[in-house]
Structures are given as structure tokens and as C-alpha cells.
Scaffold this active site. Structure first.
Site, PDB file in Angstrom:
ATOM      1  N   HIS A  94       0.860  -1.194   0.000  1.00  0.00           N
ATOM      2  CA  HIS A  94       0.000   0.000   0.000  1.00  0.00           C
ATOM      3  C   HIS A  94       0.890   1.236   0.000  1.00  0.00           C
ATOM      4  CE1 HIS A  94      -3.176   2.819   1.118  1.00  0.00           C
ATOM      5  NE2 HIS A  94      -4.020   1.877   0.730  1.00  0.00           N
ATOM      6  N   ASP A 105      -7.895  -5.517   0.009  1.00  0.00           N
ATOM      7  CA  ASP A 105      -8.318  -6.365  -1.118  1.00  0.00           C
ATOM      8  C   ASP A 105      -7.896  -7.815  -0.964  1.00  0.00           C
ATOM      9  OD1 ASP A 105      -7.524  -3.449  -2.799  1.00  0.00           O
ATOM     10  OD2 ASP A 105      -9.541  -4.288  -2.729  1.00  0.00           O
TER      11      ASP A 105
HETATM   12  C1  SDX Z   1      -6.260   0.070  -2.879  1.00  0.00           C
HETATM   13  O1  SDX Z   1      -4.467   4.565  -2.084  1.00  0.00           O
HETATM   14  C2  SDX Z   1      -5.417   3.950  -1.413  1.00  0.00           C
HETATM   15  O2  SDX Z   1      -5.770   4.336  -0.322  1.00  0.00           O
HETATM   16  C3  SDX Z   1      -6.010   2.769  -2.150  1.00  0.00           C
HETATM   17  C4  SDX Z   1      -7.005   1.919  -1.374  1.00  0.00           C
HETATM   18  C5  SDX Z   1      -8.288   2.697  -1.099  1.00  0.00           C
HETATM   19  O3  SDX Z   1      -9.001   2.299  -0.177  1.00  0.00           O
HETATM   20  O4  SDX Z   1      -8.614   3.623  -1.907  1.00  0.00           O
HETATM   21  O5  SDX Z   1      -6.422   1.484  -0.159  1.00  0.00           O
HETATM   22  C6  SDX Z   1      -7.409   0.687  -2.187  1.00  0.00           C
HETATM   23  O6  SDX Z   1      -6.006   0.402  -4.022  1.00  0.00           O
HETATM   24  C7  SDX Z   1      -5.375  -0.893  -2.117  1.00  0.00           C
HETATM   25  C8  SDX Z   1      -4.145  -1.343  -2.952  1.00  0.00           C
HETATM   26  C9  SDX Z   1      -4.606  -2.441  -3.888  1.00  0.00           C
HETATM   27  N1  SDX Z   1      -3.559  -2.812  -4.849  1.00  0.00           N
HETATM   28  C10 SDX Z   1      -2.917  -3.978  -4.768  1.00  0.00           C
HETATM   29  O7  SDX Z   1      -3.079  -4.799  -3.863  1.00  0.00           O
HETATM   30  C11 SDX Z   1      -1.994  -4.244  -5.957  1.00  0.00           C
HETATM   31  C12 SDX Z   1      -0.657  -4.789  -5.435  1.00  0.00           C
HETATM   32  N2  SDX Z   1       0.009  -3.735  -4.718  1.00  0.00           N
HETATM   33  C13 SDX Z   1       0.989  -2.936  -5.448  1.00  0.00           C
HETATM   34  O8  SDX Z   1       0.795  -2.780  -6.799  1.00  0.00           O
HETATM   35  C14 SDX Z   1       1.485  -1.719  -4.670  1.00  0.00           C
HETATM   36  O9  SDX Z   1       1.755  -2.143  -3.413  1.00  0.00           O
HETATM   37  C15 SDX Z   1       0.602  -0.490  -4.614  1.00  0.00           C
HETATM   38  C16 SDX Z   1       0.163  -0.045  -5.961  1.00  0.00           C
HETATM   39  C17 SDX Z   1      -0.601  -0.755  -3.773  1.00  0.00           C
HETATM   40  C18 SDX Z   1       1.435   0.619  -3.950  1.00  0.00           C
HETATM   41  O10 SDX Z   1       2.444   0.934  -4.837  1.00  0.00           O
HETATM   42  P1  SDX Z   1       3.554   2.054  -4.451  1.00  0.00           P
HETATM   43  O11 SDX Z   1       3.255   2.736  -3.188  1.00  0.00           O
HETATM   44  O12 SDX Z   1       3.788   2.882  -5.675  1.00  0.00           O
HETATM   45  O13 SDX Z   1       4.775   1.184  -4.121  1.00  0.00           O
HETATM   46  P2  SDX Z   1       5.812   0.686  -5.196  1.00  0.00           P
HETATM   47  O14 SDX Z   1       5.076   0.131  -6.375  1.00  0.00           O
HETATM   48  O15 SDX Z   1       6.797   1.777  -5.415  1.00  0.00           O
HETATM   49  O16 SDX Z   1       6.488  -0.538  -4.442  1.00  0.00           O
HETATM   50  C19 SDX Z   1       7.528  -0.303  -3.509  1.00  0.00           C
HETATM   51  C20 SDX Z   1       8.380  -1.565  -3.600  1.00  0.00           C
HETATM   52  C21 SDX Z   1       8.768  -1.911  -5.045  1.00  0.00           C
HETATM   53  O17 SDX Z   1       9.999  -2.582  -4.981  1.00  0.00           O
HETATM   54  P3  SDX Z   1      11.341  -1.726  -5.352  1.00  0.00           P
HETATM   55  O18 SDX Z   1      11.163  -1.189  -6.762  1.00  0.00           O
HETATM   56  O19 SDX Z   1      11.431  -0.629  -4.302  1.00  0.00           O
HETATM   57  O20 SDX Z   1      12.457  -2.746  -5.255  1.00  0.00           O
HETATM   58  O21 SDX Z   1       7.634  -2.693  -3.113  1.00  0.00           O
HETATM   59  C22 SDX Z   1       7.423  -3.622  -4.192  1.00  0.00           C
HETATM   60  C23 SDX Z   1       7.717  -2.903  -5.486  1.00  0.00           C
HETATM   61  O22 SDX Z   1       8.210  -3.802  -6.475  1.00  0.00           O
HETATM   62  N3  SDX Z   1       6.021  -4.045  -4.100  1.00  0.00           N
HETATM   63  C24 SDX Z   1       5.594  -5.291  -4.265  1.00  0.00           C
HETATM   64  C25 SDX Z   1       4.205  -5.222  -4.076  1.00  0.00           C
HETATM   65  N4  SDX Z   1       3.840  -3.961  -3.826  1.00  0.00           N
HETATM   66  C26 SDX Z   1       4.981  -3.230  -3.853  1.00  0.00           C
HETATM   67  N5  SDX Z   1       6.242  -6.440  -4.545  1.00  0.00           N
HETATM   68  C27 SDX Z   1       5.469  -7.545  -4.643  1.00  0.00           C
HETATM   69  N6  SDX Z   1       4.119  -7.579  -4.482  1.00  0.00           N
HETATM   70  C28 SDX Z   1       3.459  -6.433  -4.191  1.00  0.00           C
HETATM   71  N7  SDX Z   1       2.143  -6.453  -4.014  1.00  0.00           N
END
Ligand code: SDX
Length: 430
Positions: A306, A364
Site C-alpha cells: 500500500h 483487497d
Molecule cells: C487500494 O491509495 C489507497 O488508499 C487505495 C485503497 C483505497 O481504499 O482507496 O487502499 C485501495 O487500491 C489498495 C491497494 C490495492 N492494490 C494492490 O493490492 C496491488 C498490489 N500492490 C501494489 O501494486 C502496490 O503495493 C501499490 C500499488 C498498492 C502501492 O504501490 P507504491 O506505493 O507505488 O509502491 P511501489 O510500487 O513503489 O512498491 C515499492 C516496492 C517496489 O519494490 P522496489 O522497486 O522498491 O524494489 O515494493 C514492491 C515494489 O516492487 N512491491 C511489491 C508489491 N507492492 C509493492 N512487490 C510484490 N508484491 C506487491 N504487491
């Protein structure tokens, strides 16, 4: 204005920028005059360090894993109140008195029907259209029906449009589901509470008496409360930006629905269940954990991580409890997907990669298992998220419209494209 300031020094020039403190949470550096004073923009793709507005509605402490609606912890609202009480709180800022609650419930329940002409919209879609495509289209089309509540400068029309959407989204969502499965639409009933009415519109059929299970409708109502609002997330920011141009409220909410559809946002509940189904069994979890950690593999654990929560999403805890309640009520002893989800969570939370990146289950991760048990196909999961989030979008849109400092949102950019150059006639191009 606070007495604190941040000093910006560029070469031999310095500027003092005002620092503002909210009631809780990080302070902000007010950069509103930065471009005028320095000729420079800030740069923050994804807005990881940018506050887009001042708001009094919802507050998240990502490190602590707390979520407050108008100051009340989500756990208390989910345990003691109902969704319409949360709607009243988000819209008006205070918990309703008994009389106010009864009046609000009455007003919402008596706006649940949609214009009969809207039923003809659905027949224009393919039956296998994704329900979120249908929702985006039909909610946007509400502005073609409810002309008497599209003048955003009129507080009364804003209130009418708000009530209409809170009341009619369940009806439209249920019609979307019924069209998808090829069953006749079921009209709303004013004698049922909000969640019971929604389940009845989704699962009643003309040839049988459908009695709503109170345990399941309570779980549905709680799921709506958990999804109601969440600060300036992507879809809420979309609604605010659309609203800042003066677009009508129905168009703004349709824009929010479109944004929520993405798998990185509200589409994650559908993607998470599809992921759990693909993993299929506990012994395949290590293979998927390795994929999630592999920089060359675009796979991510859906329902994990998140932007704000760097601790357990408090909504996920309540959702997990609700999952067990629903499965127990339905007599589902061992759901293989729940076994995979719980084992996946256990492994991920002890794995250095997830610990170091502070990746925890979000709302989720468990919601899909619950919604599937309630009888919804995965394609309907984000529709239910949009139904619940409509009140949050409306509350945030209303706050923006009523903010005297509000202006049209128009971000700038760091331009790295071609500098000005002259046109080359086609016969001189190589
Ligand atoms: C919702 O914003 C809100 O409040 C949203 C929400 C709401 O109520 O409105 O809470 C609802 O959208 C919840 C989130 C649902 N999405 C997912 O579950 C999809 C999977 N999660 C990711 O795509 C990610 O965690 C996000 C999109 C939720 C957050 O992305 P960020 O903050 O941009 O973080 P990032 O992509 O920069 O990740 C940071 C690091 C990365 O590694 P590095 O490049 O630093 O080495 O963490 C890794 C990412 O690769 N990472 C994951 C991961 N999420 C982040 N690695 C594996 N699996 C994951 N799920």
C-alpha cells in the site's frame, strides 16, 4: 499561518516557505508561491510527498495502521454502527442523532429507484461486458436524467445529487449484476435496510421467495463501511480533479469509477482472488513468492502492499474476521482459497523481502474470498467497492466545492522533449 517556515536556498538566494500543521499527521510546506518566487516547479510523480488539498474527512496513519473517519476509528464504526450512519458521518462531519439517522435512512431508502428509462441502457451492452464498464457508462448517464441536480453552485442540488447517488448506486450495481447473469431486474424495497435491499436486488428471483440472511447482510453492510473513504487515493483524487473543472457530480463519480477499476487500485480485489485461484494450493506458494520478488517478473502479490500503510491495513483485519463469519454462517468448513490466503500471508509476513519493504495485506486481500462466498462473481468485486466508495467520493467532492480556496486543478511538468524546431517538408525528410 503557523510561525514555522522552511528555508529554501538556491545559489545566493533564499526563500522562506510557510509550514502548516494539521490537527494530526505530517506538517506541510506550502509551496503555492514557489513558481512565482523562484520560477521553478516541484517534481513528485505519483505524489508520494505531495498534499493535494486540506481535508477534514479521513485520516490514515500508515505507520500505526490506523484509519479514522471524521476522527472515529474504523474498527469502532464497523463494529457498532451501520453503513448509512457512516455515510451521514462522512457527509456532515458528526454522528447522527437517532432522529437524524431515521430521517437520513428514510430519505435514502426513498431515492433507490432509478428512472425506468435507464433500464434500456443495459440492453445496449453485451451480456459478457465487464460490470465495471457498465457501471462507468450508466453512472455517467445519470447526468442525462437528473438535470435538476447538476448545478454544483446550488447547495440544495448538491445535496439532492449526493443522496441520489448513495441511494441509486446499489440499484444500478444490482441491475448490472442481473444483466450480466441474464436474470430479470429486481426493484428496490423500502422495507429492507441498505445492505439487505442490495442483496435482495442481486439474488432474489421472481420464481422464489428470497429471504435475506441477517448475518450475511450485516457482513455486506460492514464491507461497505470498510470501503467508504480513504483520503486522497487515486480515484478520490480523480473525482476532485474532475470536480475542480465544474463537471456535474454524476460525471465526477463516473470518473472515479473508471479510475478505481485499475488492478493497482480497486481492481485488486478481483485480481487477488484470481491470483489465489491461480496459485490453487499451499504447496505452490513458494513459486509465487519467488515471482513477486523477482525484479524481472512483473508479477506482484495482489492484495499486498500500500502507498500509505506500512503496517497492516486495519480494514484487512476486519475483513479477515468477516470472512470467517461468512464462511461459518454458510457452513463452508475449509475453503481452499482461504487456506492459500492465510498461508501466503504467513509466509510473506516472515519473508525478508516483504518485511524490508513493509508490505502487508491490504483490504483487497481477503475481500474477494468473502464476496465470492456471498455469491458474487469476481467481475462484480470492484463494482461493490465502487458502490461503497461513492459516499467517500461525494463527501470529498462536496468538501472541495465548498472550499473557498478551491481552483481548477492543473499540475505542471518537467519537460524533457524536443526544444522548438522548424517544420521539415515531407520530401526533405530522410
Ligand atoms: C487500494 O491509495 C489507497 O488508499 C487505495 C485503497 C483505497 O481504499 O482507496 O487502499 C485501495 O487500491 C489498495 C491497494 C490495492 N492494490 C494492490 O493490492 C496491488 C498490489 N500492490 C501494489 O501494486 C502496490 O503495493 C501499490 C500499488 C498498492 C502501492 O504501490 P507504491 O506505493 O507505488 O509502491 P511501489 O510500487 O513503489 O512498491 C515499492 C516496492 C517496489 O519494490 P522496489 O522497486 O522498491 O524494489 O515494493 C514492491 C515494489 O516492487 N512491491 C511489491 C508489491 N507492492 C509493492 N512487490 C510484490 N508484491 C506487491 N504487491
Amino acid at each position: 499561518m503557523s510561525d514555522k517556515s522552511a528555508r529554501l536556498t538556491l545559489g545566493n538566494e533564499t526563500w522562506d516557505l510557510n509550514v502548516r500543521q494539521g490537527s494530526v499527521g505530517p506538517e506541510v510546506i506550502d509551496i503555492g508561491s514557489l513558481y512565482r518566487d523562484t520560477g521553478m516547479f516541484t517534481y513528485d510523480p505519483g505524489f508520494t510527498s505531495t498534499a493535494s488539498c486540506e481535508s477534514k474527512i479521513t485520516y490514515i496513519d500508515g505507520d500505526e495502521g490506523t484509519l479514522l473517519y471524521r476522527g472515529y476509528p474504523i474498527e469502532q464504526l464497523a463494529d457498532h454502527g451501520d453503513f448509512l450512519e457512516t455515510c451521514y458521518l462522512l457527509l456532515y462531519g458528526e454522528l447522527p442523532t437517532r432522529a437524524q439517522k431515521e430521517d437520513f435512512d428514510f430519505r435514502v431508502s426513498h431515492h433507490t429507484m432509478v428512472h425506468e428509462q435507464m433500464t434500456r441502457f443495459f440492453s445496449g451492452f453485451r451480456r459478457d461486458a465487464h460490470p465495471m464498464a457498465v457501471m462507468t457508462g450508466t453512472v455517467g448517464a445519470m447526468s442525462a436524467f437528473y438535470h435538476d441536480s447538476t448545478d454544483i453552485t446550488d447547495p440544495h442540488q448538491r445535496m439532492v445529487a449526493s443522496l441520489r447517488m448513495i441511494a441509486k448506486l446499489p440499484t444500478i450495481a444490482a441491475m448490472t449484476y442481473k444483466y450480466h447473469v441474464g436474470q430479470p431486474f429486481v426493484y428496490p424495497r423500502n422495507d429492507l435496510d441498505y445492505a439487505s435491499n442490495f442483496l435482495h436486488m442481486c439474488f432474489a428471483v421472481p420464481c422464489d421467495e428470497y429471504k435475506v440472511n441477517p448475518v450475511l447482510s450485516r457482513a455486506m453492510d460492514r464491507i461497505f463501511t470498510l470501503h467508504a473513504d480513504h483520503e486522497q487515493n487515486a480515484s478520490t483524487s480523480t473525482v476532485r480533479l474532475a470536480g475542480s473543472s465544474g463537471a456535474n457530480p454524476f460525471a465526477c463519480i463516473a470518473a472515479g469509477i473508471a479510475c478505481l477499476w485499475g488492478p493497482a487500485h480497486g481492481g485488486a480485489n478481483e485480481a487477488a482472488l484470481n491470483m489465489l485461484t491461480e496459485i490453487g494450493s499451499v504447496d505452490r506458494i513458494p513459486e509465487y513468492i519467488a515471482k513477486a520478488k523477482d525484479k524481472n517478473d512483473p508479477f506482484r502479490l495482489m492484495g499486498f502492499g500500500h502507498r500509505v500503510y506500512k503496517n497492516y491495513d486495519p480494514r484487512a483485519r476486519i475483513m479477515q474476521k468477516t470472512t470467517h463469519e461468512v464462511l461459518a454462517e454458510l457452513g463452508i468448513k475449509d475453503d481452499p482459497l482461504l487456506d492459500v490466503a492465510m498461508e501466503l500471508e504467513r509466509i510473506a509476513l516472515s519473508d525478508e523481502y516483504f518485511v524490508e519493504k513493509r508490505l502487508y495485506p491490504n483490504i483487497d486481500f481477503y475481500s474477494g474470498i468473502t464476496l465470492r462466498a456471498l455469491g458474487f462473481p469476481t467481475t462484480m468485486f470492484t463494482v461493490l467497492f465502487a458502490l461503497a466508495r461513492t459516499v467517500g467520493w461525494i463527501a470529498q467532492w462536496k468538501e472541495m466545492i465548498e472550499d473557498p480556496s478551491q481552483r481548477i486543478g492543473r499540475p505542471r511538468q518537467l519537460y524533457t522533449g524536443a526544444a522548438q524546431r522548424d517544420y521539415t517538408p515531407i520530401d526533405q525528410r530522410s
